[in-house]
Design an enzyme around this catalytic site. Structure first.
Site, PDB file in Angstrom:
ATOM      1  N   HIS A   1      17.638  18.181  17.564  1.00  2.33           N
ATOM      2  CA  HIS A   1      16.996  16.635  18.056  1.00  2.33           C
ATOM      3  C   HIS A   1      16.540  16.260  16.660  1.00  2.33           C
ATOM      4  CE1 HIS A   1      14.221  14.034  19.480  1.00  2.33           C
ATOM      5  NE2 HIS A   1      13.517  14.289  18.591  1.00  2.33           N
TER       6      HIS A   1
ATOM      7  N   ASP B   1      17.506   4.689  22.201  1.00  2.00           N
ATOM      8  CA  ASP B   1      17.282   3.733  20.898  1.00  2.00           C
ATOM      9  C   ASP B   1      18.276   3.321  20.085  1.00  2.00           C
ATOM     10  OD1 ASP B   1      14.428   3.733  21.327  1.00  2.00           O
ATOM     11  OD2 ASP B   1      14.400   5.828  20.597  1.00  2.00           O
TER      12      ASP B   1
ATOM     13  N   SER C   1       1.009  -1.320  -0.279  1.00  2.00           N
ATOM     14  CA  SER C   1       0.143   0.097  -0.077  1.00  2.00           C
ATOM     15  C   SER C   1       0.754   1.107  -0.026  1.00  2.00           C
ATOM     16  CB  SER C   1      -0.835   0.097   1.194  1.00  2.00           C
ATOM     17  OG  SER C   1      -1.927   1.071   1.169  1.00  2.00           O
TER      18      SER C   1
ATOM     19  N   SER D   1      12.044   2.649  16.579  1.00  2.00           N
ATOM     20  CA  SER D   1      12.413   4.156  17.029  1.00  2.00           C
ATOM     21  C   SER D   1      13.882   4.252  16.821  1.00  2.00           C
ATOM     22  CB  SER D   1      11.711   4.098  18.365  1.00  2.00           C
ATOM     23  OG  SER D   1      11.977   5.350  18.876  1.00  2.00           O
TER      24      SER D   1
ATOM     25  N   SER E   1      14.777  12.648  15.055  1.00  2.40           N
ATOM     26  CA  SER E   1      13.941  11.517  15.131  1.00  2.40           C
ATOM     27  C   SER E   1      13.202  10.976  14.280  1.00  2.40           C
ATOM     28  CB  SER E   1      12.932  11.825  16.513  1.00  2.40           C
ATOM     29  OG  SER E   1      11.982  10.871  16.584  1.00  2.40           O
TER      30      SER E   1
END
Length: 281
Positions: free
Chosen positions: A143, A195, A107, A153, A145
């Site tokens: 930062h 992480d 998808s 993560s 992420s």
């Protein structure tokens, strides 16, 4: 206000960039580019990294080798001249996304999206270094992420310093950083804690960006290395040329580690072609 001193004022890429930014920086409906804004509808990676998705709870399908990649990056000034006639405070945000647009079996999802907000100070300067002038230096905090959860993560926080050197048709930016430490996880899958504790081994702690202008052509190079025996790093090369208005034909080649956060510890190669709307890093 921002200003520059030039080794070759007749052909300074940095001067052009600063003049363009100052002309629009305080207009209410204008967004100032930070890094390059581009769309690569077609990129090719001969060895996509399936591992993070195989480890997840989702049904797994092999990733396509061909996907789209784009970057949106902007900044705006929070304050000018905080220290007399120098010291300028900025906020910036960069979004880099990888889209499996041709992968209909799953998808056409966004495979990875990296978010990087930054807060930084920039100072005018005029130090002569050989044939270059150190026009700016600064420092900031960022930062980065991928906004994912559980085993996919990835994130880290950095304090960095930067210098920009003007050599007329050549501009060079240097950046060094120190990663802010995080606590270790108590167990695999712990939502709290680091992480990616080994990210520094692959992303290193510095990078060099260079841009060269030849008439209307723009060539850029990014170099990054960890300066260790393992010799992990990356190189990215781009070429662009104007096609209409602010739109430029844009090609990009990446080889190394850390192209995206999900692939920070995996060696990737990628070639892409598309368009950009600004030509400097």
């Amino acid at each position: 206000m921002l200003s520059t001193h030039y080794a070759n004022a007749d052909a300074s890429l940095l001067e052009e960039r600063v003049e363009d930014e100052l002309a629009t920086s305080e207009l209410p409906f204008v967004i100032t580019p930070h890094k390059v804004n581009y769309l690569l509808p077609v990129t090719y990676n001969p060895s996509p990294n399936n591992a993070p998705f195989e480890q997840s709870d989702e049904v797994h399908y092999p990733l396509d080798k061909v996907e789209a990649k784009f970057q949106i990056s902007f900044k705006f000034p929070l304050a000018y001249n905080l220290f007399g006639d120098n010291g300028h405070l900025f906020f910036a945000y960069t979004n880099q996304s990888y889209w499996q647009v041709f992968n209909k079996d799953i998808s056409s999802p966004f495979r990875e999206t990296n978010h990087e907000p930054e807060l930084f100070m920039l100072f005018n300067n005029d130090w002569q270094v050989g044939n270059f002038i150190n026009s700016f230096w600064g420092f900031g905090i960022s930062h980065q992420s991928n906004g994912a959860s559980n085993l996919r993560s990835r994130s880290w926080n950095r304090i960095y310093g930067t210098m920009v050197f003007d050599g007329g048709p050549i501009a060079i930016g240097t950046k060094v950083w120190w990663r802010l430490p995080e606590d270790e996880k108590d167990y695999i899958g712990d939502p709290r804690g680091d992480d990616n504790p080994d990210i520094g081994k692959y992303m290193g702690n510095f990078e060099i960006n260079a841009v060269y202008g030849l008439e209307q052509h723009r060539f850029t190079m990014l170099l990054r290395n960890n300066l260790r025996k393992s010799n992990k790093g990356a190189i990215e090369l781009t070429w662009s040329y104007p096609i209409i208005g602010n739109l430029r034909l844009y090609t990009q080649y990446f080889n190394g580690y850390g192209e995206s956060l999900i692939d920070y510890n995996v060696h990737n190669q990628r070639f892409g072609i598309g368009v950009s709307i600004n030509d400097l890093l």
